[in-house]
Motif scaffolding. Sequence first.
Motif: not given
Length: 404
Positions: A317-321, A352-359, A381-392
Amino acid sequence: MRLKTSEFQSLFNDGLNGLAEVFEKHQYELRIAGGAVRDLLSGKRPEDVDFATTATPEDMKRMFQSAGIRMINNKGEKHGTITARLHNENFEVTTLRVDVHTDGRHAEVEFTTDWQKDAERRDLTINSMFLGLDGTLYDYFKGYEDLQNRKVRFVGSAEQRIQEDYLRILRYFRFYGRVAIEADDHEPETLAAIRENGRGLAGISGERIWVEVKKMVVGSHAAHLLELIYNLDLAQYVGLPPDGNVEEMKRVWQNAKGHSPKPMTILAALLHCPEEVEKMDIRLKVSKEEKSLALFLVKHRRELCKSQDEPDSLKPFTDFIIDSRELDSQSKVCELLKYQGEEKLLAELCRWSIPRFPVSGHDLRRIGITSGKEIGASLQELRDIWKKSHYQMDKDELLSHIKS
């Protein structure tokens, strides 16, 4: 009976006291009318208070002008309503009326000084009462008794009241959901009158129908009342699909009723496909947001679900958002979780708050990537990696993947 509750006393301020003085000076009666009386007798402070009077609109205009009271928005004057403004508050006052002609949608009225005649033209007994400014209850059709017994009945003949304005069918359902304790405690003759006259709803505007349906769906007994609409063959006249998925709707209502679902969240369960959303919109003229939510739920109620591998994870659900470009995607997903009955995930998503993609593209240009096409591909590509890291992952961690 004389009402002396704190809710009633709280209505009296400089504005209402000033209004009362004007009517008393000119010897016209002024009483609180309709829904405000019902609310006060139920122990609630009404949000809106309407007043009724024996003074005609012309009488009221003369009175207010002589008292230096401003009148506003006099579009209602032909129906007997004058709006006076005192102490920064508006007071709608309507002359007592009787219907001389009705066509199921509109009424031609004449003014009267007979309080009971005005009460006779109202829809339900619980809405037909008046309250004097001294707290005296004027109840001509046992409305207070019905309110105490949690009964919803038409004033006099149900068939006659319905034929005066077919929208009263839906108002009956709406107030049943607000007042009745039992889900199925209708008088058989009332349901018979509704069934016999249901086709009259076809002549009522979609906007008026939608106002009532929305209020009904967020009240008590909504699933029962929607099912009743189908059992009484009304669905085709109120913009709902004739073969609506009633069982799905009942299941969704059970899932969502404790979580303040939006009306469309419940109604979407009746709809089988996007085409039915379009048809409903054509009839009811719902808002863009309401239509968008219905289309979202119909599309994603099956395909966007919790992971079988991680059933307690919000990640799908968060990935979708995160991937969505819609500003209200999180609120839509919340409605979807209500629909699906996912209470635990719903509670988590609300926190949950929508995290900001850092790149950004600027970060990639700084490390030598200049092609717009390559920047777009790298960001994805980086967004997919970031999602797999649970946005960490932070910016440096993500950029290290590009450098390597």
